[in-house]
Design a protein around this motif. Structure first.
Motif, PDB file in Angstrom:
ATOM      1  N   LYS A   1      92.573  -0.064  49.287  1.00 25.06           N
ATOM      2  CA  LYS A   1      92.581   0.576  47.976  1.00 25.06           C
ATOM      3  C   LYS A   1      93.585   1.719  47.920  1.00 25.06           C
ATOM      4  CE  LYS A   1      89.450   2.725  44.594  1.00 25.06           C
ATOM      5  NZ  LYS A   1      88.034   3.140  44.330  1.00 25.06           N
ATOM      6  N   ALA A   2      93.811   2.377  49.074  1.00 29.80           N
ATOM      7  CA  ALA A   2      94.771   3.485  49.136  1.00 29.80           C
ATOM      8  C   ALA A   2      96.209   3.013  49.303  1.00 29.80           C
ATOM      9  CB  ALA A   2      94.400   4.418  50.290  1.00 29.80           C
TER      10      ALA A   2
ATOM     11  N   ALA B   1      95.565  -1.815  59.413  1.00 31.05           N
ATOM     12  CA  ALA B   1      95.996  -1.344  58.097  1.00 31.05           C
ATOM     13  C   ALA B   1      97.180  -0.420  58.309  1.00 31.05           C
ATOM     14  CB  ALA B   1      94.863  -0.614  57.383  1.00 31.05           C
ATOM     15  N   ALA B   2      98.278  -0.647  57.595  1.00 33.42           N
ATOM     16  CA  ALA B   2      99.522   0.075  57.871  1.00 33.42           C
ATOM     17  C   ALA B   2     100.137   0.613  56.595  1.00 33.42           C
ATOM     18  CB  ALA B   2     100.522  -0.836  58.587  1.00 33.42           C
ATOM     19  N   ALA B   3     100.786   1.780  56.753  1.00 32.11           N
ATOM     20  CA  ALA B   3     101.528   2.408  55.655  1.00 32.11           C
ATOM     21  C   ALA B   3     102.774   3.055  56.237  1.00 32.11           C
ATOM     22  CB  ALA B   3     100.674   3.452  54.942  1.00 32.11           C
ATOM     23  N   GLY B   4     103.864   3.070  55.457  1.00 32.21           N
ATOM     24  CA  GLY B   4     105.113   3.666  55.912  1.00 32.21           C
ATOM     25  C   GLY B   4     105.947   2.681  56.705  1.00 32.21           C
TER      26      GLY B   4
ATOM     27  N   ALA C   1      94.825   9.064  58.745  1.00 35.70           N
ATOM     28  CA  ALA C   1      95.782   8.075  58.248  1.00 35.70           C
ATOM     29  C   ALA C   1      96.177   8.353  56.802  1.00 35.70           C
ATOM     30  CB  ALA C   1      95.185   6.676  58.371  1.00 35.70           C
ATOM     31  N   LEU C   2      95.203   8.726  55.974  1.00 39.23           N
ATOM     32  CA  LEU C   2      95.527   9.029  54.580  1.00 39.23           C
ATOM     33  C   LEU C   2      96.443  10.244  54.494  1.00 39.23           C
ATOM     34  CD1 LEU C   2      91.963   8.481  53.061  1.00 39.23           C
ATOM     35  CD2 LEU C   2      93.979   7.034  52.674  1.00 39.23           C
ATOM     36  N   GLY C   3      96.148  11.260  55.318  1.00 38.87           N
ATOM     37  CA  GLY C   3      97.008  12.437  55.330  1.00 38.87           C
ATOM     38  C   GLY C   3      98.413  12.116  55.801  1.00 38.87           C
TER      39      GLY C   3
END
Length: 409
Positions: free
Chosen positions: A56-57, A74-77, A112-114
């Motif tokens: 969702k983020a 789950a990965a971001a960036g 992770a969100l930060g």
């Protein structure tokens, strides 16, 4: 590639703003996990809650992972420096989240969100690994062997404990199931026709008890008997037990195991039973936390008000075992302990489970998330440390070595 920024303070403020923004969601996650404990490899609802929040983020989600139904990535960036944050999912039989995995998972997600909020500015890729079965199943060992940590340059998590400690004395451990098979008989009418599997287990327990005085310091053996007969007037045909063998290092564990196996063999020899020894999980190793990352963790935790008097006094680190230790032998990693007010209880006790929700637990959750994320920011913006991590070089703190000194602030 754009230069990595040097102003870590600005990035840390943005991380804190993001964690504060998600605070109620993270606390709600920890409470939901605590109220709904699931055992090793069966953490389906916990996995859904954690993975769903990250998806969702905006995180890219892969599940199941490495053949494990409840594991996820789950990965971001898209930066060159990849950080893995480990979110443990399982609880303990009978006592639920008495090791605080609900807080471990929520802290990992908060970090992770930060970090996702500053991923572009730190040239990082942020990965959360949902890791099942730490309590005896070796989920991280399986994920490591199957390539789930491939590409990660550092791995971090934080673990609740009755006080703040920089690290633990993580013992290498084997998990074994021991089964004796004999022959049933009427215990009064014809006991001589029986082969008593329960007696075989008793002989082994006595042999282990006598051996303990001759074991090397730090070696431990403990177990439970799961079954040893159904009725007192029937000679037990089968007896089973689960045992853990621990030692300070993998090498010491390898030396310990044949000595304990001979104790089990003695039970079979004395009674005439058949013996089967079966591993219940992969071997957990000793831990070698990364010195630089541990130093950064301490500085950031102290900035949040955490203190380490026991470590500064030279007290022996607490002894435990974790599959995060295996990760630390493969890539730079840390596993610090964050204190909660447990009223004198220790991990794996019902009172500690009760302490894993409430104001003290909430503070540990948020402090853990921030200190983890800030540690990554510091590592990503330090040119020398970043280069070492990108090169895949560990700087391990070996068992028995002095811990990083505290700040003088």
């Amino acid at each position: 590639m754009r230069p990595v920024p040097r102003d870590a303070a600005v990035l840390k403020r943005r991380v804190q703003e993001t964690v504060d923004e998600h605070r109620s969601t993270l606390v709600g996650l920890a409470e939901a996990l605590h109220a709904d404990p699931e055992l090793a490899f069966d953490e389906h609802r916990a996995s859904n809650r954690c993975a769903g929040l990250l998806e969702k983020a905006g995180f890219e989600l892969e599940r199941p992972l490495a053949g494990l139904a409840t594991a996820f990535r789950a990965a971001a960036g898209h930066g060159e420096l990849t950080v893995a944050l480990c979110a443990e999912l399982d609880a303990l039989p009978g006592v639920g989240h008495a090791c605080g995995h609900n807080l471990i998972a929520a802290s990992a997600l908060g970090a992770a969100l930060g970090l996702a909020a500053v991923a572009e500015d730190t040239a990082c890729r942020v990965v959360v690994l949902g890791t099942p079965a730490e309590e005896g199943g070796g989920g991280k060992v399986l994920l490591l062997e199957r390539g789930a940590f491939a590409g990660a340059h550092l791995a971090l998590m934080v673990h609740p404990w009755p006080e703040d400690r920089l690290t633990a004395r993580c013992l290498a451990v084997d998990h074994l199931q021991v089964t004796y098979t004999g022959r049933e008989a009427h215990a009064a009418a014809a006991p001589w026709q029986g082969v008593n599997a329960g007696d075989a287990m008793v002989v082994a327990q006595v042999a282990i008890g006598l051996l303990r005085q001759h074991l090397e310091p730090g070696a431990l053996v403990h177990g439970v008997v799961d079954s040893g007969g159904q009725a007192p007037n029937v000679v037990p045909q089968s007896a089973t037990g689960r045992w853990m063998l621990r030692a300070p290092t993998l090498e010491a564990l390898q030396a310990l195991r044949p000595r304990i196996e001979r104790c089990f063999e003695a039970g079979a020899l004395a009674t005439g039973c058949q013996l089967e020894i079966r591993p219940l999980a992969p071997t957990y190793s000793h831990m070698e936390p990364d010195q630089d990352l541990l130093r950064l963790w301490r500085a950031n935790a102290e900035a949040l008000g955490r203190r380490y008097p026991a470590d500064d006094a030279g007290q022996e680190p607490p002894a435990l075992s974790t599959d995060m230790a295996n990760v630390s032998l493969a890539l730079p990693a840390i596993h610090p302990l964050i204190g909660i007010d447990a009223g004198g209880a220790c991990n794996h006790q019902p009172a500690f489970a009760a302490a894993c929700v409430g104001p003290s637990a909430e503070r540990a959750l948020v402090d853990g998330a921030l200190a983890l994320a800030w540690t990554v920011v510091d590592a990503a913006t330090d040119p020398g440390l970043r280069a070492r991590l990108l090169a895949g070089q560990r700087q391990p703190l070996l068992p028995g070595a002095p811990l990083p000194p505290g700040s003088k602030a």
